[in-house]
Design a protein around this motif. Structure first.
Motif, mmCIF file in Angstrom:
data_model
loop_
_atom_site.group_PDB
_atom_site.id
_atom_site.type_symbol
_atom_site.label_atom_id
_atom_site.label_comp_id
_atom_site.label_asym_id
_atom_site.label_seq_id
_atom_site.Cartn_x
_atom_site.Cartn_y
_atom_site.Cartn_z
ATOM 1 N N THR A 1 0.972 -1.165 -0.091
ATOM 2 C CA THR A 1 -0.133 0.026 -0.003
ATOM 3 C C THR A 1 0.685 1.360 -0.026
ATOM 4 N N ILE A 2 0.259 2.301 -0.570
ATOM 5 C CA ILE A 2 0.793 3.681 -0.483
ATOM 6 C C ILE A 2 -0.460 4.419 0.347
ATOM 7 N N THR A 3 -0.140 5.350 1.102
ATOM 8 C CA THR A 3 -1.286 6.165 1.720
ATOM 9 C C THR A 3 -1.188 7.585 1.739
ATOM 10 N N VAL A 4 -2.463 8.200 1.223
ATOM 11 C CA VAL A 4 -2.319 9.550 0.623
ATOM 12 C C VAL A 4 -3.430 10.378 1.460
ATOM 13 N N ASP A 5 -3.113 11.442 1.780
ATOM 14 C CA ASP A 5 -4.164 12.323 2.639
ATOM 15 C C ASP A 5 -5.328 12.978 1.570
ATOM 16 N N GLY A 6 -6.318 12.411 1.530
ATOM 17 C CA GLY A 6 -7.487 12.636 0.510
ATOM 18 C C GLY A 6 -8.167 14.083 0.806
ATOM 19 N N GLY A 7 -7.618 14.841 1.885
ATOM 20 C CA GLY A 7 -8.394 15.921 2.159
ATOM 21 C C GLY A 7 -7.872 17.343 1.395
ATOM 22 N N ARG A 8 -6.859 17.059 0.504
ATOM 23 C CA ARG A 8 -6.566 18.184 -0.217
ATOM 24 C C ARG A 8 -6.993 18.308 -1.749
ATOM 25 N N SER A 9 -6.393 19.281 -2.501
ATOM 26 C CA SER A 9 -7.126 19.411 -3.864
ATOM 27 C C SER A 9 -6.849 18.242 -4.718
ATOM 28 N N VAL A 10 -7.662 18.182 -5.490
ATOM 29 C CA VAL A 10 -7.530 17.103 -6.568
ATOM 30 C C VAL A 10 -6.251 16.914 -7.213
ATOM 31 N N GLU A 11 -5.628 18.099 -7.619
ATOM 32 C CA GLU A 11 -4.287 18.097 -8.286
ATOM 33 C C GLU A 11 -3.243 17.697 -7.097
ATOM 34 N N ASP A 12 -3.356 18.075 -5.890
ATOM 35 C CA ASP A 12 -2.201 17.629 -5.016
ATOM 36 C C ASP A 12 -2.357 16.129 -4.680
ATOM 37 N N VAL A 13 -3.624 15.916 -4.537
ATOM 38 C CA VAL A 13 -3.796 14.313 -4.219
ATOM 39 C C VAL A 13 -2.976 13.633 -5.434
ATOM 40 N N ASN A 14 -3.353 13.994 -6.485
ATOM 41 C CA ASN A 14 -3.033 13.186 -7.960
ATOM 42 C C ASN A 14 -1.632 13.118 -7.783
ATOM 43 N N ARG A 15 -0.740 14.487 -7.603
ATOM 44 C CA ARG A 15 0.594 14.553 -7.754
ATOM 45 C C ARG A 15 1.099 13.539 -6.472
#
Ligand code: AMP
Length: 222
Positions: A192-206
């Motif tokens: 797994t990789i874990t990402v904070d989904g609470g930010r902008s679509v672009e930041d999460v995607n990056r």
């Protein structure tokens, strides 16, 4: 690239999955979209699934495993895919592991998007979808209302039946009790990789793409 994407309802899984599908040139497979299409077309599957989906509960494993097997063995999925909304129970995860073994898929990576339950309720109660092209809008970000035509195609915007607050709370309960243990299952395998989904679509995607790249490099140069 073979990816699974997890996260509570409304975290932005579908949005990110669609972007990643374009960026990596792989199909986006969403079991929720498959079911919604069956409901819209009034098929036998759609008739069975509608009431379950509206209540926020899960469609039985036997049906879902059959759907997953069909899409994953199709030629379009042979060179990669992003699977969104499956598996959601341990039984589905075990069946999926079996399918991957059978198909010789060893390089599967798992993206986990995280956000708080309160933020989910706030987001979903303001989420609208176009009945014509399926695009998703937020009343908070895109400044649309149910009376606004779809900014892309002019179609009618609606709220999904399962985005009502009581259903959202039930979907969150089901997610924490049934789906979160699967993430632990993949975590233990280091997939797994874990990402904070609470930010902008672009930041999460990056961040997803960066972390996936780091993971591939770590895999190649242990
Ligand atoms: P989604 O768009 O992924 O949130 O899915 C919408 C609804 O479809 C869910 O709340 C479930 O009722 C049903 N559903 C989608 N995928 C699955 C699955 N893998 N297992 C059981 N039910 C599912």
């Amino acid at each position: 690239m073979r990816l699974l994407i997890f996260g509570p309802p409304g975290v932005g899984k579908g949005t990110q999955a669609k972007l990643l599908a374009v960026e990596y040139g792989i199909p986006h497979i969403s079991t929720g979209d498959t079911l919604r299409k069956a409901v819209a077309e009034g098929t036998e599957l759609g008739k069975q699934a509608k009431a379950i989906m509206d209540s926020g509960r899960l469609v039985p494993d036997g049906i879902m495993i059959g759907i997953a097997r069909e899409v994953l063995t199709a030629p379009t999925a042979a060179r990669g895919f992003i699977l969104d909304g499956f598996p959601r129970t341990i039984a589905q995860a075990e069946a999926l592991t079996g399918m991957f073994q059978q198909l010789g898929f060893t390089d599967v990576r798992v993206v986990v998007l995280e956000v708080s339950d309160d933020e989910i309720v706030r987001r979903l109660s303001s989420r609208y979808v176009c009945t014509n092209d399926g695009k998703i809008y937020s009343a908070l970000i895109d400044k649309v209302t149910l009376a606004t035509p779809c900014p892309q195609c002019g179609g009618k915007l609606i709220q999904r039946d399962d985005d009502r607050e009581s259903t959202v709370r039930e979907r969150l309960r089901v997610y924490h009790s049934q789906t979160a243990p699967i993430i632990r299952f993949y975590n233990e395998r280091g997939a797994t990789i874990t990402v904070d989904g609470g930010r902008s679509v672009e930041d999460v995607n990056r961040e997803i793409r960066q972390k996936l790249q780091d993971k591939v490099q770590a895999h190649q140069h242990p």
